[in-house]
Design an enzyme around this catalytic site. Structure first.
Site, PDB file in Angstrom:
ATOM      1  N   ALA A 137     -32.683  12.535  60.176  1.00 46.16           N
ATOM      2  CA  ALA A 137     -32.033  11.892  61.280  1.00 46.16           C
ATOM      3  C   ALA A 137     -30.801  11.682  60.768  1.00 46.16           C
ATOM      4  O   ALA A 137     -29.777  11.128  61.750  1.00 46.16           O
ATOM      5  CB  ALA A 137     -32.895  10.901  62.107  1.00 46.16           C
ATOM      6  N   TYR A 138     -30.364  11.405  59.612  1.00 43.24           N
ATOM      7  CA  TYR A 138     -28.964  10.808  59.208  1.00 43.24           C
ATOM      8  C   TYR A 138     -28.564  11.489  57.812  1.00 43.24           C
ATOM      9  O   TYR A 138     -28.648  10.974  56.686  1.00 43.24           O
ATOM     10  CB  TYR A 138     -29.167   9.207  58.974  1.00 43.24           C
ATOM     11  N   VAL A 139     -28.206  12.535  57.954  1.00 44.79           N
ATOM     12  CA  VAL A 139     -27.890  13.720  56.912  1.00 44.79           C
ATOM     13  C   VAL A 139     -26.686  13.155  56.385  1.00 44.79           C
ATOM     14  O   VAL A 139     -26.517  13.277  54.898  1.00 44.79           O
ATOM     15  CB  VAL A 139     -27.688  15.175  57.369  1.00 44.79           C
TER      16      VAL A 139
END
Length: 263
Positions: free
Chosen positions: A153-155
């Site tokens: 969700a937070y590349v």
């Protein structure tokens, strides 16, 4: 608790709000003269006036967009000219959007690299010679737990991993010159950015913000509390002090034990 920092000179990027403001306020309470960098001139001026009025130290506002290649060098030069040198650099400016590989665009990647990654690199490079000439200094990189804990969700958290590598390599370079370089990794911290994130996550989960917040603390944070900007500021004040003299090339985790894995 006093950290005996009176008379030192610090540059704090992203200093008009959140962790940056809390850090500047904490250092000012120790008698540190400051330069604060931010993009929003009105908010920056208000922050500087508040800190100077409360603590009676010099506080220099520098309006700059640190994603521009030449802005960090100019900000460092202005700080050194105004304060007569730089003993402390707190790299804090910049955040990157949440999202997966499938939704984060090339533009998101490049803007985040320019500000969060290269902003830190360029400020550090610009201050390095000043600190070498002055016989040492302290550089603190405000990074984040995403540097250790990957999430789909937070590349863009992968940039935090790069900054932790940068912290270690720069510490090894600076050590012989008395320059200590460290990172602080806050967990979810009570800033406007956290509120924006919770609003998105709560909507995705079909929950109210309040219910999502309670669920997150109960399920994800063993300490059952969020990190505050003041928590981070206190850790930074310690790292800047002589009490942390042997500390360099490492990171302090401020996440309430929420990250998986070992140190």
């Amino acid at each position: 608790m006093t950290r005996e920092l009176r008379g030192r000179r610090a540059l704090v990027t992203g200093g008009s709000a959140g962790i940056g403001f809390a850090t500047a306020n904490r250092l000012a309470a120790e008698g540190v003269d400051l330069a604060l960098v931010a993009r929003d001139e009105a908010r920056l001026s208000a922050a500087c006036a508040q800190i100077a009025g409360t603590h009676g130290v010099a506080v220099v506002p520098i309006v700059a967009d640190l994603s521009s290649a030449d802005a960090p060098g100019r900000a460092v030069e202005q700080t050194a000219d105004a304060l007569g040198g730089i003993d402390i650099l707190v790299n804090n400016a910049g955040s990157s959007p949440f999202g997966t590989l499938e939704v984060i665009s090339d533009s998101d990647w490049m803007s985040s690299i320019d500000l969060k990654l290269m902003g830190y690199v360029r400020c550090t490079r610009a201050v390095f010679g000043i600190m070498k000439e002055g016989g040492g200094g302290v550089i603190i990189n405000v990074v984040g737990m995403a540097g250790r804990s990957a999430s789909p969700a937070y590349v863009l958290g992968s940039l935090n991993a790069a900054l932790l590598h940068f912290t270690k390599s720069t510490a090894e370079l600076g050590g012989p010159h008395g320059i200590r370089v460290m990172a602080v990794n806050p967990g979810l911290t009570t800033t406007d950015r956290m509120e924006d994130a919770i609003e998105v996550w709560a909507e995705d989960a079909g929950m109210t913000n309040q219910d999502f917040r309670a669920s997150y603390l109960a399920e994800r944070v063993p300490l059952r509390r969020f990190t505050t900007p003041e928590d981070v500021a206190e850790a930074i004040a310690y790292l800047c002090s002589d009490a942390a003299g042997p500390v360099t090339g490492s990171a302090i985790e401020l996440d309430g034990a929420s990250a998986a894995g070992v140190f």
